[in-house]
Every structure is written in C-alpha cells, then in structure tokens.
Enzyme design. Sequence first.
Site, PDB file in Angstrom:
ATOM      1  N   HIS A 258      23.398  10.013 -27.732  1.00 64.72           N
ATOM      2  CA  HIS A 258      23.313   9.430 -26.388  1.00 64.72           C
ATOM      3  C   HIS A 258      24.723   9.204 -25.879  1.00 64.72           C
ATOM      4  O   HIS A 258      25.604   8.827 -26.644  1.00 64.72           O
ATOM      5  CB  HIS A 258      22.546   8.097 -26.406  1.00 64.72           C
ATOM      6  CG  HIS A 258      22.055   7.697 -25.060  1.00 64.72           C
ATOM      7  ND1 HIS A 258      22.856   7.052 -24.143  1.00 64.72           N
ATOM      8  CD2 HIS A 258      20.847   7.869 -24.472  1.00 64.72           C
ATOM      9  CE1 HIS A 258      22.155   6.845 -23.041  1.00 64.72           C
ATOM     10  NE2 HIS A 258      20.938   7.324 -23.215  1.00 64.72           N
ATOM     11  N   ASP A 309      13.735   9.333 -26.588  1.00 65.89           N
ATOM     12  CA  ASP A 309      12.807  10.470 -26.544  1.00 65.89           C
ATOM     13  C   ASP A 309      12.251  10.836 -27.915  1.00 65.89           C
ATOM     14  O   ASP A 309      11.188  11.455 -28.004  1.00 65.89           O
ATOM     15  CB  ASP A 309      13.506  11.694 -25.932  1.00 65.89           C
ATOM     16  CG  ASP A 309      13.732  11.509 -24.446  1.00 65.89           C
ATOM     17  OD1 ASP A 309      12.889  10.854 -23.806  1.00 65.89           O
ATOM     18  OD2 ASP A 309      14.750  11.998 -23.932  1.00 65.89           O
TER      19      ASP A 309
END
Length: 374
Positions: A258, A309
């Site tokens: 991320h 996710d």
Amino acid sequence: MSQPQYSPGLEGVVAGETAISSLDGGLSYRGYSIEDLAHHASFEEVAHLLLHGDLPTAGELDDFRRRLGSQEVVPPPILETLRRIPVKVPMMDVMRTGASLLAHWDNEVADNAHDANVRKAERLLVQLPILMAARHRLVQGKEPVSADPRRSFAENLLWMLLRNQPTPQMTRAMDVSLILYAEHEFNASTFTARVIASTLSDLHSSICGAIGALKGPLHGGANERVLAILQSIGTTDKAEAWVMDALAKKQRIMGFGHRVYKDGDPRAAYVKPMCSELAAQTGNTPMEELADKVQEVVWREKKLPPNVDWPTARLYHYFGLAVELYTPLFVVARTAGWSAHVIEQLDQNRLIRPAANYTGPGKREWKAVGDRGA
Ligand code: ACO
C-alpha cells in the site's frame, strides 16, 4: 531559479486539505475510528456521517433511510440500455456508463450548490447498486429484482444479488466491508473525483472519472485479481512455489502493499477474523488456509503486508458473489466518500492544476514539411 521538488506518484505530497478522513494515528472518518464505526455502525450511518458531516440522530437516521428508500428506482430507459449493452462488457465498465446514464435523468445534474450535490449523492448511493444488481441478473438471463425498502442497505445488496435471505452474519460482514471501503482520504480515485470537481464540472462526471480510476488493478481492481490468484494456485501446498515464482518474475501480487500503509492496512486486519469465521461457516477453510500461507511467504520474502482487498475478496467469495461484482461493490461503498470529497472540494474550490518538470528537447527551429528529411 530552484526547481520545486518532484515526487513520482506524488508520494508524500500534501495535495489538499480535508475534514473527511485522516490516517493520523489510525484511519478515522470525521474523527471516528474505523474500528468503532465497523464495530457499531451501519453503512447508512457512515454514509450520513460522510455526506452530512455527522452521525445521524435516531430521527435523522429514520429520515435518511426513508429518503434513500424513496430513491430506489432506476429510470426504465436506463434498464432498457442495460439490456442492450453486450454481455461481454465488464461490470466496472457498465458501472461507469451507468453513472453517466443516471446523470441524464437527474434534474439537478448541473446544479453545483452544496445541498443539490448532497441530494444527488444520496440518489447515486441507492441507484448505483440497483443498476449493478439489475445488470448482474440480466447477463444471467434473469429479470432485475426491485430493492426492498424494509431491508438495510447491506441486506438489500445481498438480497438483490443473490436472491437468498442472507444470514445476520453475512449482512453484518457486508455492512463492515462497505464501511471500510467507504472512504480513504486522497487515494487515486478520490483525487480524480476532486480534480474533475475542481473544474466546476459536476458530481456525476466526478463519479464517472473516479470509477475509471478505481477500476485499475493497482487500486480497486485488485480485489478481483486476488480471487483469480487464489483460484489459480489452487491448494496450500502450491502456495510457496507460486509466490517465489511470482516474485522472481517481479510480478505484483495483488492484495499486498500500500502506498501509505507500509506496516499494515488496519482495514485488512479488521476484516480477517470475519473472513476466517465466514470461511468456516461456508466450507471455505481450505481457501483461508491457502491465503494465510501466501500471506506468510509474501511477508517473509518482501515484508509486504496485505491490504484491504486481500481479505475482502475472500469475504465476497464466501458470500457466494460472482467475482465481477467485487470492484463494483467497492464503487457502491466509495460513492459515499467520493461524493463527500466532491462536495468539500466545491465548498472551498480552487482549480487543481499542478506543474510538471519538462524533460523533452530544448528549443528547436521550425522546419517546413519538405525540409524534414525523407
Ligand atoms: N507484490 C510484489 N511486490 C510489491 C508489491 C506487490 N503487491 N507491492 C509493492 N511491491 C514492491 C515493489 O516492486 C517495490 O519493490 P522494489 O523496491 O524491489 O522495486 C517495493 O515493493 C515498493 O513498491 P512501490 O511500487 O514503491 O510501492 P507503491 O507505494 O508505489 O505501491 C501499490 C503501492 C501500487 C498498492 C503496490 O503495493 C501494488 O502494486 N500492490 C498490488 C496492487 C494492490 O493490491 N492494490 C490495492 C491497493 S489498496 C486499494 O487501492 C484499496
């Protein structure tokens, strides 16, 4: 003259101010930690918080739910268009087109006043999932089903997509996933929405652009790829070799890493226990074990933690939802955050127009076409 510093991907660049969410000391929406919201709130309460600035009182929540319920129709010509879009067109592309079509039937489309934008956002919030569910049924050769205003937002979504009465655990898990997907500061799709709004375009155009940005696999599109990865690996005993091979080939493993969470995405940590529980209830423990093994090897080799996710894709799979719905479900939730940002941008607007360092050739002399060589 000294050059302003350039940061590829705008990493670490402060590109605006927002009162909607913060990553400081954990992720929070308008001051409330996502853990508190995920634990206690419904998606409707969070959508109200994002769009109206505060959690609703009991009366405000009733009114909000009533308003959302009264918007639960998609104009028939849009449903007709959904029937005509070729079956092969991906759902995310239909969502983008759907947001654009909804603009054509929205009487306030060009009104950029704060209150008009809140009303449009509320309409989009209920109409986009109806449109998604209708399209999903049409490609299966089935007729769309109406939303049921007596059900909560999360329950309605599961009901319209699966046509089964969801269990309370499924409804709660869907609520949580929507809450955690609803907002995330200046991510790529939200920034896209703000850039579009900053030109004094309109809310629907901003949402169309945001959907286009979310679709990419480095952003929201990752959740659909996560399931493809797990299904292609197949069994836990193949996980280690698969990860080592992917890393050797310098492939990106979807659902990991991320831009802002280098030590771990708090949303992923929150979803994981729910995911394990639902896996056990639905006979999906082998997939959960496989996912845990992949996670262990990716961490060991690259020190990359999973992002939201990674577990959310599995959660949706355990619900029995088709994979092409995963990123569209992200759209449904993030419409609340995107809209809040568009409204905030317009309330204090300044055109977003950054600068670039030029890397092309120096000044050149004009040559007529005949003088440019063979
Ligand atoms: N798989 C393998 N390697 C990775 C991954 C990954 N998922 N993510 C980062 N890396 C590696 C990079 O190759 C790079 O390695 P290197 O230093 O050896 O070259 C290093 O980690 C740093 O990566 P960056 O690209 O600088 O990190 P950045 O902040 O730009 O990337 C991103 C963030 C795009 C999310 C990245 O982690 C990625 O591609 N992840 C996979 C896609 C994904 O899951 N996206 C969803 C994000 S969450 C969301 O949008 C809701």
